[in-house]
Design an enzyme around this catalytic site. Structure first.
Site, short mmCIF file in Angstrom:
data_model
loop_
_atom_site.label_atom_id
_atom_site.label_comp_id
_atom_site.label_asym_id
_atom_site.label_seq_id
_atom_site.Cartn_x
_atom_site.Cartn_y
_atom_site.Cartn_z
N GLY A 104 10.14 -0.40 12.05
CA GLY A 104 9.56 0.93 12.18
C GLY A 104 10.60 2.04 12.26
O GLY A 104 10.44 3.11 11.66
N LYS B 68 0.79 -1.22 0.00
CA LYS B 68 0.00 0.00 0.00
C LYS B 68 0.83 1.28 0.00
O LYS B 68 1.79 1.41 0.76
CB LYS B 68 -0.93 0.01 1.22
CG LYS B 68 -1.97 -1.11 1.21
CD LYS B 68 -2.91 -0.99 2.40
CE LYS B 68 -3.99 -2.05 2.34
NZ LYS B 68 -4.94 -1.93 3.49
#
Length: 395
Positions: free
Chosen positions: A376, A193
């Site tokens: 992250g 995405k």
């Protein structure tokens, strides 16, 4: 480099509070992948060699501030002892008095820092307590550096602080890749995405020369150019955003490479019948057709682009690499990048969970210049964001 390393610290006779990432996968009480443990061995070894005693702080899982027996660090002791080649003493509720009663070169493991909500809240009381347990703070957990927690940020302001060997290696690799890279510099950004990597794309196009977009993200960009992508994964609400990113890249002189062909199937499964179809703004796929990988012409064009680069950053696969044959483009281009790295022509830095898995599948992870295991934190660094755990080492 604005941070200190272990080489800048006097560790003789000191208790060294050492934040590590040992959040490893486990099954039936056994560690199934010790990579993260192996990566902290140089820091623990060097602290002891310099006369210090490592007091390890770490989290495990997401206990949400509660004691969860299944998330205790105690079961990791055997794996840590095997990696360090020395005993590891586990303690649930440490005190400085207890710590000072241990051997001067002891390796001490403190229970999961996230068993209290004060950790993630970066509570000053917890940071102050942790600071009493050591004389020096060493952060070797780059993967947790994007979190402003008591054990990553709070305590760093209260003790003489430095980066561990793994942290320093991560920071040096990322600075070499993005802050001060050898040019031309390119990036592969793939994955499902666009929405999860908007900040990354918007930051990269201002700093690099070539951007390769792959995976489901590429479908969104093609659809934004007018392609009818059938059942392909794409985000219809981000077409304007995709066009804006392309415009920003053009304004910044960054070349964007999208797939010019793709492997198209009607089923998402290994070995599914498929065909290679040309892709552009005029493409019209049938309603049940989906692009699951970049095609051979695209892979060749990407590999050719790599040959003109000096630095390459990689985050995300070019297709559904988990199932053959839709791993073909990822594997082919990863091998091309690895070959250029081996010949000394290209510096390659990669990070992110899917990325590492894809490079392992291609058999080239060991051939890249640097592989980051920090998901992250790696992404936020690439997005140009300040990482609290890093900033705290520079104060």
């Amino acid at each position: 480099m604005g941070w200190k390393t272990l080489d800048d610290m006097d560790l003789g006779g000191k208790r060294v509070l050492t934040r590590v990432d040992i959040n490893v996968p486990m099954e039936d009480g056994q560690v199934t992948d010790a990579t993260r443990i192996e990566r902290i061995v140089p820091t623990v070894t060097d602290i002891r060699a310099k006369g210090g005693s490592p007091v390890l702080l770490a989290h495990f899982g997401r206990p949400k501030g509660q004691f969860v027996p299944e998330m205790s660090l105690r079961p990791l002791v055997p794996a840590l002892e095997a990696a360090f080649g020395c005993p590891v003493t586990f303690v649930e509720r440490p005190s400085r008095e207890w710590i000072d009663a241990q051997a001067s070169d002891a390796v001490i493991l403190v229970e999961n820092t996230r068993f209290t909500s004060m950790e993630e809240a970066n509570d000053p009381q917890m940071a102050g307590f942790l600071a009493t347990l050591g004389d020096v703070f060493c952060n070797d957990a780059f993967s947790a550096a994007h979190r402003a927690h008591a054990s990553t940020t709070g305590v760093a302001h209260l003790l003489p602080a430095c980066a561990g060997r793994l942290m320093a290696a991560e920071l040096q690799a990322l600075e070499a890749a993005l802050s001060n890279p050898k040019r031309p510099v390119g990036a592969v950004v793939g994955g499902a995405k666009v929405s999860t990597k908007l900040d990354l794309l918007q930051n990269l196009v201002k700093k690099i020369d070539v951007l390769v977009i792959g995976g489901g993200m590429a479908n969104t960009f093609l659809a934004a150019q007018g392609a009818q992508m059938g059942a392909s994964l794409q985000e219809a609400d981000l077409h304007d955003t995709a066009r804006a990113i392309m415009d920003a890249a053009s304004d910044a002189g960054c070349t964007v490479i999208l797939p010019t062909d793709g492997r198209v199937a009607r089923e998402f499964k290994a070995g599914a019948a498929h065909e290679v179809i040309a892709l552009n703004g005029d493409t019209v796929l049938e309603s049940d057709q989906m692009v699951l990988d970049a095609g051979d012409a695209s892979a060749t064009a990407i590999a050719d682009a790599f040959a003109n680069l000096k630095t390459l950053i990689w985050n995300g696969p070019l297709g559904a690499f988990e199932i053959a044959p839709f791993d073909t483009a990822t594997v082919a281009t990863a091998k091309a990048a690895a070959a250029l790295t081996a010949s000394g022509e290209l510096i390659t830095v990669a990070g992110g969970g899917d990325t590492v898995a894809a490079l392992n599948q291609a058999g080239v992870a060991d051939d890249f210049t640097y592989i980051s295991t920090a998901g992250g934190a790696f992404l936020e660094w690439m997005e140009g964001k300040e990482l609290p755990g890093v900033a705290a080492l520079m104060s």
